[in-house]
Enzyme design. Sequence first.
Site, PDB file in Angstrom:
ATOM      1  N   THR A  96      27.697  16.606  32.343  1.00 14.93           N
ATOM      2  CA  THR A  96      28.710  15.737  32.301  1.00 14.93           C
ATOM      3  C   THR A  96      29.922  15.981  33.432  1.00 14.93           C
ATOM      4  O   THR A  96      30.328  17.218  33.559  1.00 14.93           O
ATOM      5  CB  THR A  96      29.430  15.835  31.040  1.00 14.93           C
ATOM      6  OG1 THR A  96      28.812  15.649  29.962  1.00 14.93           O
ATOM      7  CG2 THR A  96      30.969  15.040  30.895  1.00 14.93           C
ATOM      8  N   LYS A 135      30.049   8.536  28.837  1.00 14.58           N
ATOM      9  CA  LYS A 135      30.462   9.698  28.030  1.00 14.58           C
ATOM     10  C   LYS A 135      31.706  10.126  27.987  1.00 14.58           C
ATOM     11  O   LYS A 135      32.368  10.557  27.029  1.00 14.58           O
ATOM     12  CB  LYS A 135      29.481  10.746  29.006  1.00 14.58           C
ATOM     13  CG  LYS A 135      29.698  12.162  28.518  1.00 14.58           C
ATOM     14  CD  LYS A 135      29.290  12.661  26.943  1.00 14.58           C
ATOM     15  CE  LYS A 135      29.586  14.086  26.718  1.00 14.58           C
ATOM     16  NZ  LYS A 135      29.027  15.165  27.309  1.00 14.58           N
ATOM     17  N   LYS A 164      37.358  20.679  29.428  1.00 14.23           N
ATOM     18  CA  LYS A 164      36.580  20.310  30.698  1.00 14.23           C
ATOM     19  C   LYS A 164      36.430  18.748  30.719  1.00 14.23           C
ATOM     20  O   LYS A 164      36.671  18.266  31.756  1.00 14.23           O
ATOM     21  CB  LYS A 164      35.232  21.225  30.858  1.00 14.23           C
ATOM     22  CG  LYS A 164      34.477  20.838  32.254  1.00 14.23           C
ATOM     23  CD  LYS A 164      33.223  20.619  31.974  1.00 14.23           C
ATOM     24  CE  LYS A 164      32.524  19.071  32.316  1.00 14.23           C
ATOM     25  NZ  LYS A 164      31.100  19.121  31.756  1.00 14.23           N
TER      26      LYS A 164
END
Lengths: 289, 289
Positions: free
Chosen positions: A96, A171, A239
């Site tokens: 990601t 995502k 993150k």
Amino acid sequence: MEKIGFVGLGIMGKPMALNLLKAGFVVVAYNRTKEKVEAIVKAGGEAASSPKEVAENSDIIITIVSDTPDVKDVILGKNGVDAGVKEGSVVIDMSTISPSVTKNIAEKLKAKNVEMLDAPVSGGDVGAINGTLSIMVGGNLETLNRCRPIFEAMGKSITHCGTNGMGQTTKLCNQILVSVTNMAVGEAILFAQKSGLDAHTMVEATKGGAAGSWQLSNLGPKMVDNDFAPGFMIDLQQKDLRLVIEAADELHLPLPALTYVHQLYKSNQANGEGKEGTQALYKSICKLA
Amino acid sequence: MEKIGFVGLGIMGKPMALNLLKAGFVVVAYNRTKEKVEAIVKAGGEAASSPKEVAENSDIIITIVSDTPDVKDVILGKNGVDAGVKEGSVVIDMSTISPSVTKNIAEKLKAKNVEMLDAPVSGGDVGAINGTLSIMVGGNLETLNRCRPIFEAMGKSITHCGTNGMGQTTKLCNQILVSVTNMAVGEAILFAQKSGLDAHTMVEATKGGAAGSWQLSNLGPKMVDNDFAPGFMIDLQQKDLRLVIEAADELHLPLPALTYVHQLYKSNQANGEGKEGTQALYKSICKLA
């Protein structure tokens, strides 16, 4: 059958590579920490000494590492995939990372006649082990179809989201939804508890209707029980939320609710709760009161 | 069979009273606007000229009106339920109002040997018509059990939430969940659209996992399609969110996300969108960008 290269054997990568071997694929693997490659070799895979060597010896190269700079490094860096990749190969990044950096990398690879797919996943380590990940794919549909048997060995839901970068964008949307819905659950449970209402009863009474969500059904009861064991860790969520905020900044887009949740998670981190599950957001919400 | 009094024949009350008649109950009804009582009389009910007269002629008195002052008025005001209610009767308030005022009214009625239940509902006018409401009940369990056949004629899920006021508190938790989850959906869809991602694809790719919610599945596609027709109207939601914020103030409880959504809905109202559905929150989110 096409030979698969695999770079990154972390919590997610290792079980994914093992599922590829189980499905009968030939896998050549690299990991920064060498010991992790041994599990792949034991299961019938081959070891490589660099991402470059992985690329030289495979047709489809999967990368799944921590963050944007790591992907840049293993693909475009010294001894990276780019240094060894053969024309006509496909690079699939399942990390990601930044959607815009993804697009840049895809363009650089395209100049060498190498197609890229961004294919981040959701479903956590349990989904990786069971081969039930949701995979959000950006890039050419033809390339996705070429790689479909590979995806099917690792996931149960494979969605073509659009051009390069759109898998990553999907995502990040997923993480916006997860985080702000988690906030909804935390505020409702705090309000219930401060009002003297049994919060488990509240969850049961509301979860079947318009108030319902995966977060409410699954993380709500954990908040009530002070069970903060990680399903998905705050440090990892942070993150991803940083990636959301960076991408939103590039678009000059304010996301006040998401940003606020990011700040509350910072409070968790400041209190040493970064390794707890995302439901520990509830602790930060409680601290406000 | 106990005779039911019914005060308040609005969008919710009228179909609920009709369902009671359909189930074979004797219903004596009052409404401020007299014309609305005619539909009940046509369906076999009786008309009363005041809440007091309703109470004099029934054993279980249901009130379902707009807001906290209205409930105070029809129960405690001049010619209110309190003026005519018989010892041993039950007053069921199915409006959505202040939990603390609910407790006060229950105490006043208790002094006359009259039990009260707060029993706000969710499920909207469709649920009221179909008799599939979710009913969140505060008060004695014995009293609830006495009234259960009545609730079963109007709803499909009846939850005992705790003592007086806890039904209202559960309903307010429901509205916190609904509103903040709606915000999650709005920010995710805006991020998708500004990124050039097809937002319908995003909803499909994410709704089955940890990001999933009723709001995402049901209101997400409407936001994408600019369909702002009301399922539940912003003006009504704002009344409920005001109740949440008032109750939170009494508890000295900050609810930053809920309060922020309330402010964005004020922006909708300022722009003449108060009669649109709650998914029009998306318009206010878009205005930020």
